[in-house]
Design a protein around this motif. Structure first.
Motif, mmCIF file in Angstrom:
data_model
loop_
_atom_site.group_PDB
_atom_site.id
_atom_site.type_symbol
_atom_site.label_atom_id
_atom_site.label_comp_id
_atom_site.label_asym_id
_atom_site.label_seq_id
_atom_site.Cartn_x
_atom_site.Cartn_y
_atom_site.Cartn_z
ATOM 1 N N CYS A 153 -1.342 2.694 2.694
ATOM 2 C CA CYS A 153 -0.813 4.063 2.635
ATOM 3 C C CYS A 153 0.426 4.159 3.536
ATOM 4 O O CYS A 153 0.324 4.006 4.755
ATOM 5 C CB CYS A 153 -1.876 5.046 3.094
ATOM 6 N N LYS A 181 2.299 6.757 4.319
ATOM 7 C CA LYS A 181 2.292 7.905 5.232
ATOM 8 C C LYS A 181 1.441 7.610 6.472
ATOM 9 O O LYS A 181 1.838 7.907 7.597
ATOM 10 C CB LYS A 181 1.775 9.136 4.503
ATOM 11 N N SER A 204 3.176 5.230 8.755
ATOM 12 C CA SER A 204 4.251 5.907 9.466
ATOM 13 C C SER A 204 3.716 6.705 10.659
ATOM 14 O O SER A 204 4.318 6.720 11.739
ATOM 15 C CB SER A 204 5.002 6.824 8.505
#
Length: 104
Positions: A40, A42, A45
């Motif tokens: 993933c 996101k 991050s």
């Protein structure tokens, strides 16, 4: 998403223990989700931002700060590699579309 990775009550700076706890929790979710649904972007991050915040935290042990800095750079590379790359137009598309490649 600008701002600190984790905000503490009343605008107080986040405690390093809270950031470490959150980063470890996120890493566990990333690992579990990657096995089931794939990585993933996101979540990777957010992990990178938490580690970067820890690396810049003045109250953290220098060895732990250096480790967080190194790990934040590694997670940044994970994010960078997962970003979609723009496709390069084929010669035919450039010819039909009239776009020209810059000359060097």
């Amino acid at each position: 998403m600008a701002g600190p990775a984790v905000t503490a009550p009343a605008g107080a700076p986040p405690q390093p223990e809270l950031l470490v706890s959150a980063a470890l929790h996120l890493m566990s979710h990333y690992s579990a989700n990657a096995a089931q649904a794939g990585p993933c972007l996101k979540l990777a991050s957010v992990i990178e931002r938490h580690l970067k915040a820890l690396a810049s935290h003045g109250d953290l042990n220098p060895v732990l700060r250096a480790t967080c800095q190194q790990l934040s750079e590694q997670w940044a590379a994970v994010v960078d590699q997962a970003l979609p790359r723009p496709s390069r137009p084929t010669l035919f598309k450039r010819f039909v579309g009239g776009t020209r490649q810059p000359t060097r």
